[in-house]
Design an enzyme around this catalytic site. Structure first.
Site, PDB file in Angstrom:
ATOM      1  N   ASP A 197     -11.701   3.029   3.957  1.00 44.74           N
ATOM      2  CA  ASP A 197     -11.910   1.534   3.852  1.00 44.74           C
ATOM      3  C   ASP A 197     -13.373   1.281   3.854  1.00 44.74           C
ATOM      4  O   ASP A 197     -13.836   0.033   3.493  1.00 44.74           O
ATOM      5  CB  ASP A 197     -11.234   0.767   4.834  1.00 44.74           C
ATOM      6  CG  ASP A 197     -10.123   0.032   4.680  1.00 44.74           C
ATOM      7  OD1 ASP A 197      -9.819  -0.674   3.411  1.00 44.74           O
ATOM      8  OD2 ASP A 197      -9.378  -0.275   5.648  1.00 44.74           O
TER       9      ASP A 197
ATOM     10  N   LYS B 148       0.798  -1.092  -0.001  1.00 40.49           N
ATOM     11  CA  LYS B 148      -0.167   0.055  -0.029  1.00 40.49           C
ATOM     12  C   LYS B 148       0.811   1.251  -0.096  1.00 40.49           C
ATOM     13  O   LYS B 148       0.663   2.169  -0.708  1.00 40.49           O
ATOM     14  CB  LYS B 148      -1.021  -0.032   1.226  1.00 40.49           C
ATOM     15  CG  LYS B 148      -2.073  -1.021   1.053  1.00 40.49           C
ATOM     16  CD  LYS B 148      -2.901  -1.195   2.305  1.00 40.49           C
ATOM     17  CE  LYS B 148      -4.023  -2.274   2.046  1.00 40.49           C
ATOM     18  NZ  LYS B 148      -4.634  -2.604   3.379  1.00 40.49           N
TER      19      LYS B 148
ATOM     20  N   GLN C 106      -5.172  -1.923   9.256  1.00 37.90           N
ATOM     21  CA  GLN C 106      -4.776  -2.975   8.649  1.00 37.90           C
ATOM     22  C   GLN C 106      -5.692  -4.101   9.505  1.00 37.90           C
ATOM     23  O   GLN C 106      -5.302  -4.031  10.678  1.00 37.90           O
ATOM     24  CB  GLN C 106      -3.431  -3.174   8.429  1.00 37.90           C
ATOM     25  CG  GLN C 106      -3.067  -4.386   7.602  1.00 37.90           C
ATOM     26  CD  GLN C 106      -3.776  -4.626   6.369  1.00 37.90           C
ATOM     27  OE1 GLN C 106      -3.858  -3.662   5.647  1.00 37.90           O
ATOM     28  NE2 GLN C 106      -3.953  -5.517   5.603  1.00 37.90           N
TER      29      GLN C 106
HETATM   30  N1  GUN Z   1      -7.307  -7.090   5.598  1.00 41.55           N
HETATM   31  C1  GUN Z   1      -7.978  -7.582   4.698  1.00 41.55           C
HETATM   32  N2  GUN Z   1      -8.283  -6.809   3.655  1.00 41.55           N
HETATM   33  C2  GUN Z   1      -8.372  -5.610   4.191  1.00 41.55           C
HETATM   34  C3  GUN Z   1      -8.990  -4.381   3.747  1.00 41.55           C
HETATM   35  O1  GUN Z   1      -9.533  -4.323   2.639  1.00 41.55           O
HETATM   36  N3  GUN Z   1      -8.501  -3.526   4.607  1.00 41.55           N
HETATM   37  C4  GUN Z   1      -7.953  -3.551   5.635  1.00 41.55           C
HETATM   38  N4  GUN Z   1      -7.903  -2.473   6.190  1.00 41.55           N
HETATM   39  N5  GUN Z   1      -7.507  -4.653   6.114  1.00 41.55           N
HETATM   40  C5  GUN Z   1      -7.754  -5.750   5.306  1.00 41.55           C
END
Ligand code: GUN
Length: 281
Positions: A117, A50, A94
């Site tokens: 998100d 990311k 995350q």
């Molecule tokens: N862990 C797995 N997929 C995601 C996601 O789309 N966002 C976040 N923040 N954590 C994740």
């Protein structure tokens, strides 16, 4: 026949190039804060990817690495500080969090305006109300974009989603409904799963079971989206048996190189949208 491969990497690249041009014309760089608690190796890789993706398009990433034993109060204090920092446009935590931290208690602490998100209850509610201004969760948003790159109008098609997670299954089901599909959400208690899946013009597999979806699950000429990322003794596997999908379906996403790159591209897109909303004249 051989299915066409839906190349998420290529589509994500196109999205990123468009974003890069858009960002270059902004008066300042959008900024995304990413919080990771603990040292889960897969999460560390996702966070690093990311960060790199942000840098490639001109978004300033700000990563906060917290120890696994971080308390709810400490995490809440960081979120509050980031909510109140005008230069931070988006905040992402995350997942999964360590067991002592409850995501359902933590995620609502993020300001809905910075919730790139789309997991805040306010934004989840807006999605159900078909509010086009809300932040749509990144993986579901990327899935719809991939589907529409192959089939721009999916009105009236039967869609089956396997998996009912808050992150993928539930939001993608609502987005497909908003696209006028007839949607069925299957899960671990569903009876006759292969038979049900064979009714699907669009099948989204998001269960985390390596190669669960085999030929007997696949309707000929259908579109298959594989959300699975399963690390097995035989390497990285999706939730779909790729060879079977290639043989039976009309379109299929690969793993890797399908849904994954689209998720990151949509995170960047949501971050730019957050910046623009926060800097409206
Ligand atoms: N862990 C797995 N997929 C995601 C996601 O789309 N966002 C976040 N923040 N954590 C994740």
């Amino acid at each position: 026949m051989t299915a066409q491969i839906l190349d998420g990497k290529k589509l994500a690249q196109t999205v990123k190039e468009e974003l890069k041009t858009k960002i270059a014309a902004l008066p300042s760089a959008p900024a995304l804060a990413v919080i990771i608690v603990g040292t889960d190796p897969a999460s560390e890789i996702y966070v690093r990817n990311k960060e790199k993706a942000c840098q490639a398009v001109g978004i300033a990433p700000q990563t906060h690495k917290l120890p696994a034993e971080t308390s709810k109060e400490e995490l809440a204090a960081l979120i509050k500080r980031l909510n109140n920092t005008p230069d931070i446009n988006g905040i992402l935590i995350q997942l999964p969090l360590p067991a002592h931290l409850n995501a359902a208690e933590i995620l609502p602490l993020i300001s809905p305006e910075k919730d790139v998100d789309g997991f805040h209850p306010v934004n989840v509610g807006k999605l159900l109300q078909k509010d086009t201004e809300t932040f749509i969760p990144c993986t579901p948003k990327g899935i719809i974009k991939l589907i529409k790159s192959a089939k721009p109008d999916i009105t009236g098609l039967n869609a089956v989603v396997i998996g009912r997670s808050q992150i993928v299954g539930l939001p993608v089901a609502h987005l497909l409904l908003n696209e006028n599909c007839t949607v069925t959400v299957a899960h671990s208690k569903t009876k006759n799963l292969p038979e049900l899946c064979r009714t699907a013009d669009i099948l989204v597999a998001a269960v985390g079971k390596p190669e669960l979806v085999t030929k007997e699950y696949i309707k000929p000429d259908s579109l298959i989206i594989d959300v699975g990322i399963n690390r097995t003794a035989n390497g990285l596997k999706g939730d779909v048996n790729f060879a079977d999908a290639l043989e039976t379906a009309a379109y299929v996403t690969p793993v890797p190189g399908g849904v994954g790159p689209m998720t990151i591209a949509m995170l960047l897109d949501n971050t730019v949208a957050a910046y623009l909303k926060q800097n409206r004249p």
